[in-house]
Design an enzyme around this catalytic site. Structure first.
Site, PDB file in Angstrom:
ATOM      1  N   LYS A  29     105.699   3.944  45.259  1.00 27.30           N
ATOM      2  CA  LYS A  29     105.050   5.810  45.224  1.00 27.30           C
ATOM      3  C   LYS A  29     103.727   5.916  47.112  1.00 27.30           C
ATOM      4  O   LYS A  29     103.967   7.495  47.086  1.00 27.30           O
ATOM      5  CB  LYS A  29     104.023   6.508  44.041  1.00 27.30           C
TER       6      LYS A  29
HETATM    7  C1  LIG Z   1     107.039   6.243  39.427  1.00 25.29           C
HETATM    8  C2  LIG Z   1     107.724   4.841  38.568  1.00 25.29           C
HETATM    9  C3  LIG Z   1     109.229   4.886  38.746  1.00 25.29           C
HETATM   10  C4  LIG Z   1     110.320   5.576  38.341  1.00 25.29           C
HETATM   11  O1  LIG Z   1     110.119   6.321  40.046  1.00 25.29           O
HETATM   12  P1  LIG Z   1     110.727   8.052  39.331  1.00 25.29           P
HETATM   13  O2  LIG Z   1     111.122   8.678  40.575  1.00 25.29           O
HETATM   14  O3  LIG Z   1     109.739   8.733  38.441  1.00 25.29           O
HETATM   15  O4  LIG Z   1     112.036   8.043  38.995  1.00 25.29           O
HETATM   16  C5  LIG Z   1     109.676   2.975  38.264  1.00 25.29           C
HETATM   17  N1  LIG Z   1     108.431   2.352  38.687  1.00 25.29           N
HETATM   18  C6  LIG Z   1     107.337   2.363  39.018  1.00 25.29           C
HETATM   19  C7  LIG Z   1     106.121   0.950  38.929  1.00 25.29           C
HETATM   20  C8  LIG Z   1     106.711   3.759  38.992  1.00 25.29           C
HETATM   21  O5  LIG Z   1     105.844   3.856  40.027  1.00 25.29           O
END
Ligand SMILES: *Cc1c(COP(=O)(O)O)cnc(C)c1O
Length: 490
Positions: free
Chosen positions: A112
């Site tokens: 993120k």
């Molecule tokens: C948020 C997240 C995901 C999922 O990603 P999306 O964009 O919501 O599909 C997968 N792995 C981790 C570690 C995350 O923080």
């Protein structure tokens, strides 16, 4: 370039309006009016650039209101010494035709950061361009990764404050420590009694409180969200698909024009949708493999065309994928079916928790996406097996994708070179990774994992236990509004 809502493509908005507003007035998500194209010559040029230059170049295609210099300033600020690898999003080649795209070298050790280190720059510049005079307070309800990444992104950004609510007892020990020790003069964090839904409902209620919004406005503030439906969060994610492709080319493993498969561990469908945009822009991608955990609502949707959230919710060792409503899917539905159908699907989802797309859309979806899922036991086995074989350590989310790609390859016979999108550092989910390696109930999982993997604990996670706790508060849901109000005093 103009933007409009997935639920009404007659009314247009500028990019800065779309980013400043986050969500369209009709509840839809903003999408660009057309998808810019990247030809092979441009792709070759991108291959010669570093991550920051790739990012500025690609984001510019969607943000013509922003100058090249402005965007270059943003990428210099967003992707710098706060990442522990100069490549920012390095590609780790496992073998001839498999690579991990490591998106967790940023300040919170999860993918993120790729978007949330950029969003504050896009947002504050957008507010200037739209003539917004008030200051913005970002309000977040988090089940773990988003809250911390948003805190790091917005900390000490002029003209902003950020407040994060998390469920008391509902996040991992490391995730809690990351948030309650957060540095910065403009940040606030508080636990809410209850589960994630309680925290999220409380935040939604604050967003929907018109009288409160008016009161804050009188005090020079407005509330905004940093969640993944904002176009300003999706756009920075398109870049790393191009970047991984260029890394494959630069490693001499493919030539420009050859196709790759991307396998993405998916929750809210934001990450994989950014990949879809990259492909629509001309990136040679054969197929996306959508990987889910036991919450396999997307696996079923891609395989049958029926989206049905009426099913048990599973708490898994890949918690960031424990999601039953994947908000960003709305953008794919719009691209495939248009605004009227999308509106009707979203109404059905609201009313019945379920909708079903027609055969033409299913066919299009299956031409681009495959899907699979795996449970916690298989996830753990994948971590242990790969570590035993190669000493490469995956986190619990990445391991879901690894396993689902292996299943896909076995079932389809497709051996196209692939990229596994790796979304978190194994240290971020140290306890479950250790358990997968056969070590249970360790006193300090970070130290134990570092010893096991013969690798140092990433700097953002080391010494967490010793940092002063700045935000010990726990609140009842009824007091959340007052807490936000007090936070914006002075
Ligand atoms: C948020 C997240 C995901 C999922 O990603 P999306 O964009 O919501 O599909 C997968 N792995 C981790 C570690 C995350 O923080």
């Amino acid at each position: 370039m103009k933007y409009f809502s997935t639920r009404n493509d007659k009314q247009t908005f500028t990019a800065s309006q779309a980013i400043a507003m986050g969500i369209a007035p009709d509840g839809g998500l903003f999408v660009p009016e057309h998808i810019p194209q990247v030809d092979h010559e441009t792709l070759r040029a991108l291959c010669a650039m570093d991550y920051r230059a790739r990012s500025a170049k690609l984001m510019k295609l969607y943000l013509d209101e922003f100058s090249q210099e402005e965007l270059e300033g943003f990428v210099r600020a967003a992707y710098a010494g706060n990442f522990d690898d100069p490549a920012i999003a390095p590609t780790h080649f496992l073998n001839e035709n498999t690579a991990f795209l490591e998106l967790w070298h940023g300040p919170t050790c999860a993918f993120k950061d790729m978007a949330l280190q950029m969003l504050p720059h896009l947002l504050t510049a957008s507010l200037k361009k739209t003539g917004e005079k008030r200051k913005v307070c970002i309000l977040v309800a988090t089940s773990g990764d988003t809250g911390k990444a948003a805190l790091e992104g917005f900390r000490d950004v002029d003209g902003t404050r950020i407040f994060v609510f998390y469920p008391d007892g509902g996040v991992s020990r490391i995730q809690r420590l990351q948030m309650v020790t957060q540095a910065g003069e403009n940040v606030g964090v508080c636990a809410v009694k209850g589960n994630f839904d309680d925290a999220q409902t409380g935040v939604k209620r604050i967003f929907g409180d018109a009288a409160f919004a008016e009161e804050l406005s009188g005090r020079g503030w407005f509330l905004s969200s940093a969640n993944s439906i904002n176009w300003g969060r999706l756009l920075p994610q398109i870049v790393y698909y191009f970047s991984a492709y260029c890394d494959y080319v630069n490693a001499g493993r493919i030539q420009v024009g050859d196709k790759l498969v991307f396998c993405v561990p998916t929750g809210n469908f934001g990450n994989i949708l950014a990949g879809w945009f990259a492909r629509a822009m001309g990136l040679p991608v054969a197929r996306f493999v959508c990987a889910s955990n036991a919450n396999n609502v997307l696996t079923d949707f891609i395989n049958t065309g029926v989206y049905d959230k009426n099913r048990p919710f599973h708490t898994t060792i890949s918690p960031s994928m424990d999601i039953l409503v994947s908000s960003n899917l709305e953008r794919l539905l719009y691209q495939l079916t248009g605004d009227a159908e999308t509106r009707s699907y979203m109404e059905q989802l609201n009313r019945e928790g379920r909708y079903s797309v027609g055969p033409a859309a299913v066919q299009q979806i299956q031409a681009t996406f495959s899907a699979g899922f795996c449970g916690d036991a298989e996830t753990g086995e994948a971590i242990a097996a790969l570590f035993a074989e190669t000493h490469y350590l995956m986190d619990t989310h990445t391991a879901v994708a690894f396993k689902v790609l292996a299943d896909y390859r076995r079932q389809s016979g497709d051996q196209t070179p692939a990229v596994i999108v790796s979304t978190a550092s194994p240290f971020k989910f140290a306890a479950d990774v250790l358990a997968a390696l056969g070590e249970k109930g360790t006193e300090n999982p970070l130290t134990a994992l570092a010893a096991k993997a013969s690798r140092p604990i990433p700097a953002p996670l080391s010494g967490l236990e010793e940092r002063p706790v700045r935000f010990p508060e726990v609140t009842e849901r009824e007091s959340m509004r007052r807490i936000v109000s007090d936070f914006l005093e002075g």
